[in-house]
Scaffold this motif. Structure first.
Motif, short mmCIF file in Angstrom:
data_model
loop_
_atom_site.label_atom_id
_atom_site.label_comp_id
_atom_site.label_asym_id
_atom_site.label_seq_id
_atom_site.Cartn_x
_atom_site.Cartn_y
_atom_site.Cartn_z
N VAL A 44 28.95 2.64 -0.37
CA VAL A 44 29.05 1.35 -0.54
C VAL A 44 28.49 0.55 -1.60
O VAL A 44 27.01 0.89 -1.67
N ALA A 45 28.95 -0.12 -2.35
CA ALA A 45 28.23 -0.97 -3.33
C ALA A 45 28.63 -2.35 -3.14
O ALA A 45 29.71 -2.85 -2.58
N ILE A 46 27.62 -3.29 -3.43
CA ILE A 46 27.82 -4.65 -3.00
C ILE A 46 27.36 -5.49 -4.18
O ILE A 46 26.44 -5.41 -5.11
N VAL A 47 28.37 -6.72 -4.46
CA VAL A 47 27.94 -7.64 -5.25
C VAL A 47 27.67 -9.06 -4.22
O VAL A 47 28.50 -9.31 -3.61
N CYS A 48 26.44 -9.37 -4.59
CA CYS A 48 26.23 -10.72 -3.79
C CYS A 48 26.29 -12.06 -4.60
O CYS A 48 25.50 -12.00 -5.74
N GLY A 49 27.00 -13.09 -4.30
CA GLY A 49 26.95 -14.21 -5.00
C GLY A 49 26.02 -15.01 -4.90
O GLY A 49 24.94 -14.76 -4.13
N GLY A 50 25.99 -16.13 -5.60
CA GLY A 50 24.68 -17.11 -5.40
C GLY A 50 25.08 -18.59 -5.51
O GLY A 50 24.44 -19.48 -5.71
N GLY A 51 26.41 -18.74 -5.03
CA GLY A 51 26.94 -20.06 -4.97
C GLY A 51 26.38 -20.91 -3.95
O GLY A 51 26.54 -22.12 -3.88
N ASN A 52 25.66 -20.46 -2.94
CA ASN A 52 25.06 -21.08 -2.04
C ASN A 52 23.74 -21.77 -2.55
O ASN A 52 23.15 -22.72 -1.74
N VAL A 53 23.70 -21.41 -3.92
CA VAL A 53 22.38 -21.71 -4.56
C VAL A 53 22.77 -22.70 -5.48
O VAL A 53 22.14 -24.10 -5.69
N SER A 54 23.62 -22.37 -6.37
CA SER A 54 24.11 -23.06 -7.47
C SER A 54 25.38 -22.69 -7.96
O SER A 54 25.68 -21.43 -8.06
N ARG A 55 26.44 -23.58 -8.20
CA ARG A 55 27.73 -23.12 -8.56
C ARG A 55 28.15 -24.25 -9.54
O ARG A 55 28.13 -25.39 -9.35
N TRP A 56 28.70 -23.58 -10.86
CA TRP A 56 29.03 -24.69 -11.91
C TRP A 56 30.16 -25.62 -11.36
O TRP A 56 30.05 -26.75 -11.67
N LYS A 57 31.13 -25.13 -10.69
CA LYS A 57 32.29 -25.98 -10.25
C LYS A 57 31.84 -27.04 -9.14
O LYS A 57 32.49 -28.13 -9.35
N ASP A 58 30.50 -26.85 -8.68
CA ASP A 58 29.99 -27.86 -7.72
C ASP A 58 29.33 -28.97 -8.43
O ASP A 58 29.24 -29.90 -8.10
N VAL A 59 28.66 -28.49 -9.32
CA VAL A 59 27.77 -29.10 -10.38
C VAL A 59 28.49 -30.13 -11.42
O VAL A 59 28.31 -31.33 -11.78
N LYS A 60 29.05 -29.22 -12.33
CA LYS A 60 29.56 -29.86 -13.49
C LYS A 60 29.19 -30.84 -14.22
O LYS A 60 29.79 -31.80 -14.72
N LYS A 61 27.86 -30.86 -14.20
CA LYS A 61 27.27 -31.68 -15.50
C LYS A 61 25.95 -31.01 -15.79
O LYS A 61 25.65 -30.22 -15.15
#
Ligand code: UDP
Length: 230
Positions: A44-61
């Protein structure tokens, strides 16, 4: 077992619940599911996202590069408790970062990663590709190729790809199998198209499943869950 060597991508949101971006119970659920896979002799290899902390699509500025860096570093908030939970469950685990993050974790190194997997350690990749303007989906595809995974499993909020938005359209049907080409052409938001293009070029199948207790092990055992892009 249907798969012996997988890369699982968890979106940052998989770690949160009840208004908390990182919820201990969710982390434990993820860790116990991974433990089941290890017990079933799956690498098992895993990639954990970080979108719960910051995501460009949600910030966009603001400064895109700074926002992207925050999103990549954000993954640490998920990975640190996940590593701890796995260790508490006596699962051998090794975390690698994509760039220097001022942590105890080493930077990605191909031979060290390969060695860790050979030693049956769960390998966790944090901080995406290490470059702005990308996503954790693309990082997951890249790491799946680097670890020679048979499949990239994206464990997410929805249980697959639908013909229309199932929350808006009752007649929306789950698409069990879809080609790389049509997913890119349809511009579906379920997965980043850069990741799909990379998978297509390297013939890596992508399975989209809903993250919920029991689903990973069911999939590994051969249940036709979610949707497959191939
Ligand atoms: N990000 C980035 N490069 C990468 C991976 C992620 O710049 O290789 C940044 C980007 O701002 C993205 C954010 O981190 O919006 C969170 O990543 P993503 O939306 O993929 O997170 P997930 O949905 O997996 O939690």
């Amino acid at each position: 077992m249907k798969y012996k060597n997988v890369l699982i991508k968890f979106s940052g949101e998989a770690f949160g619940d009840k208004g908390k971006p990182v919820n201990k119970r969710q982390v434990k659920l993820i860790a116990s599911e991974i433990k089941e896979l290890v017990k079933a002799k799956v690498k098992v290899a895993i990639v954990c996202g970080g979108g719960n902390v910051s995501r460009w699509k949600d910030v966009k500025k603001g400064d895109r590069v700074e926002v992207d860096l925050k999103g990549m570093k954000g993954g640490l908030k998920n990975v640190i408790p996940l590593e701890k939970a796995l260790k508490e469950m006596k699962v051998k685990v090794q975390v690698f970062t994509s760039f220097s993050l001022n942590t105890k974790y080493p930077k990605f190194n191909y031979s060290k990663v390969t060695k860790a997997l050979k030693e049956n350690k769960v390998v966790i990749f944090v901080s995406g590709t290490g470059h702005p303007f990308f996503t954790h989906d693309t990082a997951a595809c890249l790491r799946a190729l680097e670890t020679n995974a048979e499949v990239l499993i994206k464990a997410t909020k929805v249980d697959g790809i639908y013909s229309a938005d199932p929350t808006l359209n009752k007649r929306a049907k789950r698409i069990k199998s879809i080609s790389y080409k049509s997913i890119i052409a349809k511009e579906l938001k379920i997965i980043d198209s850069v990741a799909v293009a990379l998978a297509q070029e390297n013939k890596l199948p992508i399975r989209i499943i809903k993250w919920q207790e029991g689903n990973l092990i069911k999939l590994i055992k051969g249940k036709n869950l979610g949707s497959i892009i191939k």
